[in-house]
Design an enzyme around this catalytic site. Structure first.
Site, PDB file in Angstrom:
ATOM      1  N   GLU A 186       0.856  -1.188   0.000  1.00 32.80           N
ATOM      2  CA  GLU A 186       0.000   0.000   0.000  1.00 32.80           C
ATOM      3  C   GLU A 186       0.894   1.241   0.000  1.00 32.80           C
ATOM      4  O   GLU A 186       1.852   1.323   0.772  1.00 32.80           O
ATOM      5  CB  GLU A 186      -0.865  -0.080   1.262  1.00 32.80           C
ATOM      6  CG  GLU A 186      -1.507   1.177   1.715  1.00 32.80           C
ATOM      7  CD  GLU A 186      -2.159   0.976   3.118  1.00 32.80           C
ATOM      8  OE1 GLU A 186      -2.539  -0.164   3.482  1.00 32.80           O
ATOM      9  OE2 GLU A 186      -2.263   1.975   3.842  1.00 32.80           O
ATOM     10  N   HIS A 204      -3.290  -5.892  10.942  1.00 34.38           N
ATOM     11  CA  HIS A 204      -4.203  -6.855  10.330  1.00 34.38           C
ATOM     12  C   HIS A 204      -4.144  -8.224  11.001  1.00 34.38           C
ATOM     13  O   HIS A 204      -3.826  -9.217  10.354  1.00 34.38           O
ATOM     14  CB  HIS A 204      -3.864  -7.034   8.843  1.00 34.38           C
ATOM     15  CG  HIS A 204      -3.943  -5.798   8.017  1.00 34.38           C
ATOM     16  ND1 HIS A 204      -3.356  -5.693   6.771  1.00 34.38           N
ATOM     17  CD2 HIS A 204      -4.554  -4.609   8.236  1.00 34.38           C
ATOM     18  CE1 HIS A 204      -3.601  -4.503   6.257  1.00 34.38           C
ATOM     19  NE2 HIS A 204      -4.312  -3.810   7.135  1.00 34.38           N
ATOM     20  N   ASN A 255      -5.527  -5.961   2.199  1.00 33.31           N
ATOM     21  CA  ASN A 255      -6.139  -5.454   3.429  1.00 33.31           C
ATOM     22  C   ASN A 255      -7.432  -6.241   3.688  1.00 33.31           C
ATOM     23  O   ASN A 255      -8.202  -6.490   2.767  1.00 33.31           O
ATOM     24  CB  ASN A 255      -6.448  -3.969   3.297  1.00 33.31           C
ATOM     25  CG  ASN A 255      -5.280  -3.199   2.709  1.00 33.31           C
ATOM     26  OD1 ASN A 255      -4.842  -3.503   1.612  1.00 33.31           O
ATOM     27  ND2 ASN A 255      -4.783  -2.237   3.420  1.00 33.31           N
TER      28      ASN A 255
HETATM   29  P1  FAE Z   1     -12.750  -5.632  14.964  1.00 34.24           P
HETATM   30  O1  FAE Z   1     -13.118  -4.645  13.929  1.00 34.24           O
HETATM   31  O2  FAE Z   1     -11.418  -5.540  15.606  1.00 34.24           O
HETATM   32  O3  FAE Z   1     -13.885  -5.555  16.106  1.00 34.24           O
HETATM   33  C1  FAE Z   1     -13.808  -6.272  17.314  1.00 34.24           C
HETATM   34  C2  FAE Z   1     -14.517  -5.467  18.395  1.00 34.24           C
HETATM   35  O4  FAE Z   1     -14.698  -6.288  19.551  1.00 34.24           O
HETATM   36  C3  FAE Z   1     -13.737  -4.237  18.866  1.00 34.24           C
HETATM   37  O5  FAE Z   1     -14.573  -3.103  18.821  1.00 34.24           O
HETATM   38  C4  FAE Z   1     -13.334  -4.593  20.294  1.00 34.24           C
HETATM   39  O6  FAE Z   1     -13.245  -3.466  21.155  1.00 34.24           O
HETATM   40  C5  FAE Z   1     -14.434  -5.534  20.720  1.00 34.24           C
HETATM   41  N1  FAE Z   1     -14.050  -6.485  21.775  1.00 34.24           N
HETATM   42  C6  FAE Z   1     -12.907  -7.194  21.861  1.00 34.24           C
HETATM   43  N2  FAE Z   1     -12.921  -8.000  22.954  1.00 34.24           N
HETATM   44  C7  FAE Z   1     -14.137  -7.795  23.556  1.00 34.24           C
HETATM   45  C8  FAE Z   1     -14.754  -8.342  24.729  1.00 34.24           C
HETATM   46  N3  FAE Z   1     -14.144  -9.274  25.467  1.00 34.24           N
HETATM   47  N4  FAE Z   1     -15.975  -7.876  25.075  1.00 34.24           N
HETATM   48  C9  FAE Z   1     -16.593  -6.931  24.322  1.00 34.24           C
HETATM   49  N5  FAE Z   1     -16.045  -6.377  23.206  1.00 34.24           N
HETATM   50  C10 FAE Z   1     -14.833  -6.824  22.820  1.00 34.24           C
HETATM   51  O7  FAE Z   1     -12.886  -7.125  14.427  1.00 34.24           O
HETATM   52  N6  FAE Z   1      -8.211  -3.164   7.026  1.00 34.24           N
HETATM   53  C11 FAE Z   1      -8.538  -2.927   5.748  1.00 34.24           C
HETATM   54  O8  FAE Z   1      -9.152  -3.769   5.087  1.00 34.24           O
HETATM   55  N7  FAE Z   1      -8.216  -1.723   5.154  1.00 34.24           N
HETATM   56  C12 FAE Z   1      -7.519  -0.750   5.826  1.00 34.24           C
HETATM   57  O9  FAE Z   1      -7.266   0.334   5.279  1.00 34.24           O
HETATM   58  C13 FAE Z   1      -7.144  -1.013   7.180  1.00 34.24           C
HETATM   59  N8  FAE Z   1      -6.402  -0.110   7.883  1.00 34.24           N
HETATM   60  C14 FAE Z   1      -6.152  -0.340   9.206  1.00 34.24           C
HETATM   61  C15 FAE Z   1      -5.482   0.628   9.953  1.00 34.24           C
HETATM   62  C16 FAE Z   1      -5.286   0.460  11.323  1.00 34.24           C
HETATM   63  C17 FAE Z   1      -4.558   1.490  12.117  1.00 34.24           C
HETATM   64  C18 FAE Z   1      -5.782  -0.717  11.958  1.00 34.24           C
HETATM   65  C19 FAE Z   1      -5.612  -0.929  13.438  1.00 34.24           C
HETATM   66  C20 FAE Z   1      -6.430  -1.690  11.215  1.00 34.24           C
HETATM   67  C21 FAE Z   1      -6.616  -1.519   9.849  1.00 34.24           C
HETATM   68  N9  FAE Z   1      -7.281  -2.476   9.090  1.00 34.24           N
HETATM   69  C22 FAE Z   1      -7.551  -2.240   7.769  1.00 34.24           C
HETATM   70  C23 FAE Z   1      -7.717  -3.756   9.684  1.00 34.24           C
HETATM   71  C24 FAE Z   1      -9.224  -3.833   9.958  1.00 34.24           C
HETATM   72  O10 FAE Z   1      -9.661  -2.687  10.655  1.00 34.24           O
HETATM   73  C25 FAE Z   1      -9.506  -5.110  10.765  1.00 34.24           C
HETATM   74  O11 FAE Z   1      -9.096  -6.207   9.987  1.00 34.24           O
HETATM   75  C26 FAE Z   1     -10.977  -5.272  11.114  1.00 34.24           C
HETATM   76  O12 FAE Z   1     -11.436  -4.196  11.897  1.00 34.24           O
HETATM   77  C27 FAE Z   1     -11.225  -6.585  11.859  1.00 34.24           C
HETATM   78  O13 FAE Z   1     -12.623  -6.784  11.928  1.00 34.24           O
HETATM   79  P2  FAE Z   1     -13.239  -7.768  12.996  1.00 34.24           P
HETATM   80  O14 FAE Z   1     -14.711  -7.778  12.800  1.00 34.24           O
HETATM   81  O15 FAE Z   1     -12.511  -9.059  12.962  1.00 34.24           O
END
Ligand code: FAE
Length: 547
Positions: free
Chosen positions: A403, A488, A526
């Site tokens: 990227e 990721h 991503n």
């Molecule tokens: P996620 O979105 O992490 O959601 C999990 C949720 O569960 C969170 O809100 C937690 O606070 C909550 N949680 C965890 N444990 C508990 C618990 N015990 N009780 C209650 N709540 C809880 O999961 N991906 C892309 O495709 N494109 C991008 O441009 C991109 N840029 C990124 C930039 C940054 C800085 C970061 C950190 C990530 C980036 N990602 C990107 C990755 C992407 O945001 C990530 O893969 C997804 O958010 C994961 O989705 P999930 O549904 O697995």
């Protein structure tokens, strides 16, 4: 949607069609024009703390991509859903009148329960950037394991709150390596289009991009990629491009053009609060408990599951412990959150019948960062849009998709920054450390070497061609490679191993996994579009057969 099947990441034809479909499907409940994205006040499901002793049909742990898809589709099928989210709801402005802090001025809102920032780029021009902040339930978690720091979003909307919005569908020829047990035709014909539509994915206007000052850094990235013979591909994003054009014209408050991303975007970005969660909220069947953390799930005597939840305050102290009962539980706490929880619940006997695949198959999507020092005639621009639009695709030849990342410092840096996603064969395992009372991850720092080697297939060549060098002032100690982190996290409760082929956990009927932990360590691009599309596929099957 067959054109996508042969196209690379970000094929314009594909995502344009996806966007049109998406706008149509969402307009009824949450217009996705620039007006709707101008403020972050979400139409998300109402926050209403769950009552102790409650009994709910479905409890969803986490409000990121997987959780939001599950909540919306279950609610549309007539099921009442309660979502538990450990982070804040991010709907109230801070002292500066804004909900989110700026990337260049981290404050209490920026990090999850830390007293000092831990920025992915720790240094600039050799000077350390991290600073003291008040401990608070901030938006970005830099979770430290022994060999790697895993960045994750915290709050209603999960990672969508902090990410760069890059919405990339993997090349179809790579899909078999991403999710080998899943029917690719179904994914590319049905579920990727559905996910892209639901997320509001679209392409930047190419004519505008060619002339916009804020994408000079990306055009320099293209020039260097192409001069070395690498395919340069545009990738779609969930940012509202009309809003960004107005930012560039000085007509609206700036967000992407003010460097906002890591600690949230006050305007412009279509995070889950504005898409899936807004639609879920509009059904009237979804409620959310923010600042609540699930700590235990175990079979209940009368059927269903007993769920223990800690309510926390904004300094992270537990203020109440609640026990509720759920007929069904969806784990959507993210790759790390779900893996840690299930590893502990298996090891401590709360969910004894989970199989031995739980906690295994975790990878970092091969993330590695680096910067290049350009010549004075290759300025990358003072104002850089924080939303990436493009990448260098050397996946087939060198195992890397890089990227072209922004470096929005507000000054000319003559630097090009890249986040590479690489083929890295290493997979780590979570294990419950009873003595220390925590879940450990077996990732080793040295396991990033294959990722560095893959990234070098691109950047050694570009440097040789351009007569340039790597920057060594971003990661501390003259390091060239940002090999200490991942954005990721993927895997840990892998599809068709720890669960069946639709995310049903083995051994405990009524428990499901529906987030990034299902994907075995690498998505080739991503990951959030793939996480969303897989969740769409799985929930459709689960609703049809289990409810
Ligand atoms: P996620 O979105 O992490 O959601 C999990 C949720 O569960 C969170 O809100 C937690 O606070 C909550 N949680 C965890 N444990 C508990 C618990 N015990 N009780 C209650 N709540 C809880 O999961 N991906 C892309 O495709 N494109 C991008 O441009 C991109 N840029 C990124 C930039 C940054 C800085 C970061 C950190 C990530 C980036 N990602 C990107 C990755 C992407 O945001 C990530 O893969 C997804 O958010 C994961 O989705 P999930 O549904 O697995």
């Amino acid at each position: 949607m067959s054109n996508n099947s042969t196209s690379g990441p970000g094929s314009r034809g594909f995502s344009r069609r996806g966007f049109i479909a998406g706008t149509g499907s969402i307009l009824g409940v949450a217009a996705l024009g620039s007006r709707a994205t101008a403020a972050v006040r979400p139409g998300a499901a109402p926050a209403a703390a769950i009552a102790p002793g409650a009994r709910v049909p479905v409890l969803v742990v986490g409000t990121g991509y997987g959780g939001s898809v599950a909540a919306l589709r279950l609610a549309q099928a007539g099921v009442d859903v309660h979502m538990i989210e450990m982070g804040m709801s991010w709907d109230t402005p801070g002292p500066d009148g804004k909900i989110f802090a700026n990337t260049t001025k981290p404050d209490h809102r920026s990090f999850w329960l830390r007293t000092k920032t831990k920025q992915p780029l720790s240094n600039f021009l050799g000077f350390p950037l991290d600073k003291d902040i008040p401990r608070h339930t901030g938006i970005l978690d830099a979770e430290e394991f022994s060999g790697i720091t895993v960045y994750q979003g915290r709050g209603v909307g999960g990672g969508s709150l902090v990410n760069g919005g890059m919405a990339v569908t993997p090349r179809r020829e790579n899909f078999g390596g991403v999710l080998p047990s899943v029917n690719a035709a179904e994914m590319y014909d049905v579920y990727y289009p559905r996910a892209n539509a639901g997320l509001g994915v679209s392409d930047v206007d190419p004519a505008w991009w060619e002339s916009a000052a804020c994408y000079q850094y990306a055009r320099v990235g293209r020039k260097h990629a192409q001069r070395s013979g690498f395919p340069f591909v545009f990738v779609p994003n969930v940012y509202d491009w009309d809003y960004m054009k107005q930012e560039a014209a000085g007509a609206v408050p700036k967000s992407a053009l003010d460097g906002e991303v890591l600690y949230g975007n006050n305007y412009g970005k279509k995070s889950l609060q504005k898409t899936y969660l807004a639609r879920a909220g509009a059904t009237g069947k979804v409620t959310i408990s923010p600042l609540h953390r699930v700590t235990s799930v175990a079979p209940a005597a009368g059927g269903g599951y007993t769920v223990v939840i800690e309510q926390i305050n904004t300094t992270g102290d537990t203020t109440a412990t609640k026990t509720v009962t759920a007929d069904k539980v969806f784990f959507a706490a993210g790759s790390v959150g779900t893996s840690k929880l299930l590893t502990r619940l298996k090891a401590t006997g709360a969910l004894p019948r989970l199989n031995n695949e739980v906690g295994k198959g975790w990878g970092d999507n091969g993330n590695v960062m680096c910067g290049r020092a350009n010549h004075m005639w290759d300025a990358t621009g003072k104002v850089q849009s924080s939303m990436p639009t493009a990448g260098i695709d050397n996946w087939a030849a060198g195992g890397a998709f890089a990227e072209v990342a922004p470096l929005p410092t507000g000054i000319e840096t003559y630097a090009s920054l890249y986040l590479s996603i690489t083929k890295n064969p290493h997979r780590a395992e979570f294990s419950w450390n009873a003595a220390a009372g925590r879940t450990d991850l077996s990732w080793q720092t040295a396991w990033k070497q294959p990722s560095i080697d893959a990234a070098r297939t691109i950047f050694d060549k570009i440097n040789a061609k351009e007569g340039t060098i790597y920057r060594s002032d971003f990661f501390g100690g003259s390091k060239i490679w940002g090999d200490h982190l991942t954005y990721h996290p993927l895997g840990g409760v892998v599809l068709d191993r720890a669960t069946d082929n639709y995310g049903r956990l083995h051994g405990h009927p009524g428990l499901y996994v529906i987030d990034g932990s299902l994907i075995p360590g690498n998505a080739s691009v991503n990951p959030f579009v793939t996480i969303t599309a897989l969740a769409e596929r799985n929930i459709e099957r689960i609703i049809a057969t289990d409810l």
